[in-house]
Design an enzyme around this catalytic site. Structure first.
Site, PDB file in Angstrom:
ATOM      1  N   LEU A 174       0.867  -1.175   0.000  1.00  0.00           N
ATOM      2  CA  LEU A 174       0.000   0.000   0.000  1.00  0.00           C
ATOM      3  C   LEU A 174       0.904   1.226   0.000  1.00  0.00           C
ATOM      4  O   LEU A 174       1.996   1.200   0.578  1.00  0.00           O
ATOM      5  CB  LEU A 174      -0.904   0.034   1.235  1.00  0.00           C
ATOM      6  CG  LEU A 174      -2.032  -1.007   1.326  1.00  0.00           C
ATOM      7  CD1 LEU A 174      -2.768  -0.853   2.655  1.00  0.00           C
ATOM      8  CD2 LEU A 174      -2.997  -0.887   0.166  1.00  0.00           C
ATOM      9  N   ASP A 175       0.457   2.297  -0.641  1.00  0.00           N
ATOM     10  CA  ASP A 175       1.213   3.541  -0.613  1.00  0.00           C
ATOM     11  C   ASP A 175       1.415   4.010   0.823  1.00  0.00           C
ATOM     12  O   ASP A 175       0.593   3.723   1.703  1.00  0.00           O
ATOM     13  CB  ASP A 175       0.472   4.642  -1.379  1.00  0.00           C
ATOM     14  CG  ASP A 175       0.411   4.370  -2.876  1.00  0.00           C
ATOM     15  OD1 ASP A 175       1.180   3.526  -3.359  1.00  0.00           O
ATOM     16  OD2 ASP A 175      -0.415   5.015  -3.540  1.00  0.00           O
ATOM     17  N   ARG A 176       2.469   4.752   1.040  1.00  0.00           N
ATOM     18  CA  ARG A 176       2.785   5.269   2.376  1.00  0.00           C
ATOM     19  C   ARG A 176       1.592   5.962   3.024  1.00  0.00           C
ATOM     20  O   ARG A 176       1.298   5.756   4.205  1.00  0.00           O
ATOM     21  CB  ARG A 176       3.954   6.251   2.281  1.00  0.00           C
ATOM     22  CG  ARG A 176       4.324   6.907   3.618  1.00  0.00           C
ATOM     23  CD  ARG A 176       5.224   8.106   3.430  1.00  0.00           C
ATOM     24  NE  ARG A 176       4.514   9.216   2.785  1.00  0.00           N
ATOM     25  CZ  ARG A 176       5.063  10.425   2.596  1.00  0.00           C
ATOM     26  NH1 ARG A 176       6.301  10.658   2.964  1.00  0.00           N
ATOM     27  NH2 ARG A 176       4.344  11.381   2.022  1.00  0.00           N
TER      28      ARG A 176
END
Length: 215
Positions: free
Chosen positions: A61-63
């Site tokens: 998942l993106d940051r």
């Protein structure tokens, strides 16, 4: 990103753990895997490696995205889960708050994506060389200024949901990359991985993991 990386502290909520898989609720602001450089070493998989030393990566998942993330605890589970993601058998559902009033109740975005090299890690729509990317969306409610939507991606391209919503003219609020003008108005990017459905590596039974949206 390297200059302002200040990941949240605290326990990582475990949604499920057994002999093959681990599902957690990733907090926003924490990298899934280490970035380049010692200052980006703190990340979800390294924190989880302490209680689960056998942990193996399956997806990311993106940051700035929170929510359900699954890891494998055996090489067999990693292969099994990896194939489900590769063959688009894993079903992902996200919740987002986006700018403006969505024009319809439901919709589908079919726009190919590619990395925007001069501005990486940003992505962009490219009809000539982009890779296929499809997102289905459903409006939950709106007050005109913003809309709450459920996003169901069919593909898993980098930044897909963020670029697709931007392409519709309704960027995800608080997104530091694609809606920087809103970043100071929200405590985080308003994107959450709400549900993940797939088959368990041990026996193939369907399983579903959910994490309550924090916004």
């Amino acid at each position: 990103m390297s200059d302002d990386y200040d990941p949240p502290t605290g326990e990582i909520p475990v949604l499920h753990a057994d002999h093959e898989i681990l599902a957690v609720d990733k907090p926003a602001g924490l990298l899934s895997v280490p970035g380049k450089g010692e200052h980006l070493a703190d990340c979800l998989i390294e924190r989880l490696r302490v209680p689960f030393p056998e942990i193996l990566l399956v997806h990311r998942l993106d940051r700035d995205t929170s929510g359900v993330m699954i890891f494998a605890l055996t090489p067999h589970a990693q292969r099994h889960l990896g194939l489900q993601f590769e063959k688009r058998q894993a079903k992902k559902t996200y919740l987002a708050r986006v700018a403006g009033q969505m024009p319809e109740k439901t919709g589908r975005v079919d726009l190919p994506l590619i990395v925007d090299w001069p501005n990486r890690p940003l992505q962009k729509v490219d009809h000539e060389t982009g890779k296929p990317a499809v997102t289905n969306w459903r409006l939950l409610r709106s007050d005109g200024a913003e809309s709450r939507v459920r996003l169901m991606p069919e593909t898993g391209r980098s930044h897909q949901l963020r670029v697709h919503m931007l392409a519709l003219g309704h960027p995800i609020l608080g997104d530091p990359f694609y809606a920087p003008e809103t970043a100071d108005q929200y405590p985080r990017m308003m994107l959450h991985a709400e549900e993940l459905r797939l088959r368990h590596p041990d026996g193939g039974a369907g399983v579903r993991f959910r994490a309550r949206p924090p916004f």
